[in-house]
Design an enzyme around this catalytic site. Sequence first.
Site, short mmCIF file in Angstrom:
data_model
loop_
_atom_site.label_atom_id
_atom_site.label_comp_id
_atom_site.label_asym_id
_atom_site.label_seq_id
_atom_site.Cartn_x
_atom_site.Cartn_y
_atom_site.Cartn_z
CG PHE A 154 -2.04 -0.96 1.19
CD1 PHE A 154 -2.47 -1.53 0.00
CD2 PHE A 154 -2.68 -1.34 2.36
CE1 PHE A 154 -3.51 -2.43 -0.04
CE2 PHE A 154 -3.72 -2.24 2.34
CZ PHE A 154 -4.14 -2.80 1.13
CB SER A 155 0.24 4.80 -0.84
OG SER A 155 -0.91 4.99 -0.04
CD GLU A 156 2.67 6.55 3.68
OE1 GLU A 156 3.36 5.89 4.49
OE2 GLU A 156 3.13 7.49 3.01
CB THR A 157 2.40 -0.20 6.12
OG1 THR A 157 1.93 -0.87 4.95
CG2 THR A 157 2.22 -1.12 7.32
#
Length: 265
Positions: A42-45
């Site tokens: 994902f774009s952020e974790t």
Amino acid sequence: MKTYFVDSFTNEKFKGNPAAVCLPNTELDTKTMQSIATEIGFSETAFIKQISDNVYSIRFFSPKTEIPLCGHATLASSKIVFDTTSFENIKFINRDNVELLIEKIGNKIKMQFPVYDTEETEVPQKMIEALGISEIVNKRYSPKNKIILIEIKSAAELANLKPDFTALLNSHTGISGVLVTAVSDNETFDFHYRYFWPWAGTNEDPVTGGIQTFLTKYWAEKLNKTKFNAYQSSLRTGTMSTELVDDKVFILGEAVKVLEGEFVL
């Protein structure tokens, strides 16, 4: 490790921006957290850990690198904490010791973020061509975020941009991303925007909250108002409300949990 997938800045599953929220039971080193974020993709974790009562540490990782501040992963993390505790208010502390105050308001979550200034900058012609922009209205740079801001005339043109990401990546160095924005073409929203960041994350972030640390102030100065409804015209789309109050920006949004499971370490 308990792990959740959450769609942020939307009230519909499979819209908004997906983030992973991880709750490690033991200390994880930076390399392990980066590997997990890369694996998830994902774009952020976000990795959160309770410090005391309603206070949590939080760290953010894109598939490529650690990010100091992220709006949609903070929203996703808040959603999980509120769903699994009785707290109505929580505090996150990021790696730079910035305190993020979060409040639950019905089905929505209100986040308090810092405000950062922008400065004049030059945009390489190669970047403009890679983005497919016909005409620039204004250009600024956020040194704190290492993000270039480009305003264009048309929200329709913004929605139709189809960047050449290989050319975009090669058009500049030393930045995290480029934000393209335009005044809204309808009464529902005040401004639209898209965020491209192949330098530090994915090609395009579906919905971005962290850029409101400077974008809300930018539009406040242009439109002479302090409250906004913002629309991110990515493929997944997303919405949020923001308010500028002195040196803080409040971001109001919704989130939907779509997966709950165990990450095997």
